[in-house]
Enzyme design. Structure first.
Site, mmCIF file in Angstrom:
data_model
loop_
_atom_site.group_PDB
_atom_site.id
_atom_site.type_symbol
_atom_site.label_atom_id
_atom_site.label_comp_id
_atom_site.label_asym_id
_atom_site.label_seq_id
_atom_site.Cartn_x
_atom_site.Cartn_y
_atom_site.Cartn_z
ATOM 1 N N GLU A 1 0.825 -1.107 0.053
ATOM 2 C CA GLU A 1 -0.052 -0.206 -0.147
ATOM 3 C C GLU A 1 0.820 1.311 -0.036
ATOM 4 O OE1 GLU A 1 -3.625 1.959 2.981
ATOM 5 O OE2 GLU A 1 -1.699 0.695 3.680
ATOM 6 N N LYS B 1 -10.101 2.386 -1.468
ATOM 7 C CA LYS B 1 -10.048 1.943 -0.102
ATOM 8 C C LYS B 1 -11.206 2.301 0.715
ATOM 9 C CE LYS B 1 -6.872 1.603 4.212
ATOM 10 N NZ LYS B 1 -5.429 2.184 4.536
ATOM 11 N N CYS C 1 -5.137 -2.999 3.725
ATOM 12 C CA CYS C 1 -4.574 -2.513 5.127
ATOM 13 C C CYS C 1 -5.674 -2.641 6.045
ATOM 14 C CB CYS C 1 -3.925 -1.316 4.918
ATOM 15 S SG CYS C 1 -2.690 -0.879 6.521
#
Length: 277
Positions: free
Chosen positions: A40, A116, A165
């Site tokens: 990421e 995300k 994440c």
């Protein structure tokens, strides 16, 4: 499916241009894999909030173009980790900035993006600087597989769900990806060392409860005052860790048996016993 997980290490003294050139070389070296995964926010710095605005770019910007060329040169599907994407705001109070994953085909074409959904920072960092994504993404990754005798190459596809994440802490996201057909989950991250134990066990939990392969690609090194956790891992559908990285830059090369995932789901059909949706 042959997977390469590139656990990239970097610090504050490396320029984006130098880091990008180094990443391109690492990706090009993974020829023969089906899927290559990067961590990421490696171009902008996972915790380098002060640099995000200057390093933001569109999904066809310089980093994306470099990754497209690397994917084509290696002949792999490349999950390029994520970038700080800049685009037109989608709401009146939006920033027009997202934490966006880019996926390239073996021909070097951008075939998927994922913004995300769960932003980390408890009101600071990502929530203050970025907009949340709102779409689930499952892509079909082509896999070069032999016939039953192992001699004739054939091309199959594997449905892969995308996450990033902090998303790993939200099991409902992965159940939604399962409902869209995902058998494999890719999780690029910039997960810090002080919580790396959570990273490890949550990856196993997502694999076990969803009976799918979890591919976790973390960052190593120290940047913006944050020591990163490393410990990238690949977990099979039973929760068995197939490979794990250490604390430094490393490439994991892992053969993943996708047929075993289907066999496990049939032999232990827990997903069919769900009552709440």
């Amino acid at each position: 499916m042959k997977v390469a997980v590139i656990q990239l290490a970097y610090g504050d003294d490396e320029s984006v241009a130098d880091r990008t050139a180094r990443v391109v070389d690492l990706v090009r070296a993974q020829k023969g894999h089906d899927l290559v995964v990067l961590p990421e926010l490696w171009p902008a710095g996972g915790f380098d909030y002060a640099s995000w605005d200057a390093r933001a770019e569109p999904v066809d910007g310089p980093v994306a173009q470099a990754l497209a060329g690397a994917a084509k040169a290696a002949g792999v599907t490349l999950h390029g980790g994520s970038i700080v994407e800049r685009g037109e705001p989608t709401s009146p109070d939006g920033h027009g900035v997202w934490n966006t994953s880019l996926v390239f085909s073996p021909a070097g074409e951008l075939v998927a993006t994922y913004r995300k959904i769960h932003r980390f920072g408890f009101g600071e960092g990502e929530p203050r600087l970025m907009d949340p994504g709102g779409e689930l993404v499952v892509i079909d990754v082509p896999v070069d597989a032999g016939d039953s005798a192992g001699s004739t190459p054939t091309v199959a596809t594997v449905p892969v769900g995308l996450s990033t994440c902090y998303d790993l802490r939200f099991p409902e996201l992965y159940r939604a990806l399962v409902d869209r057909g995902a058998q494999v989950f890719v999780v690029p991250a910039a997960w810090p060392a002080r919580r790396v134990a959570h990273w490890t066990v949550l990856g196993q939990a997502r694999a076990i409860e969803n009976q799918g392969v979890v591919i976790q690609c973390n960052t190593a090194g120290t940047h913006a005052g944050h020591e990163m956790g490393g410990r990238s891992q690949v977990v099979d559908a039973t929760g068995t860790v197939l490979a794990t990285a250490g604390l430094h830059e490393e490439v994991l090369s892992v053969e993943v048996d996708i047929d075993a995932t289907q066999r496990w789901r049939q032999a232990f059909p827990a997903l069919a016993d769900r009552r709440l949706r």
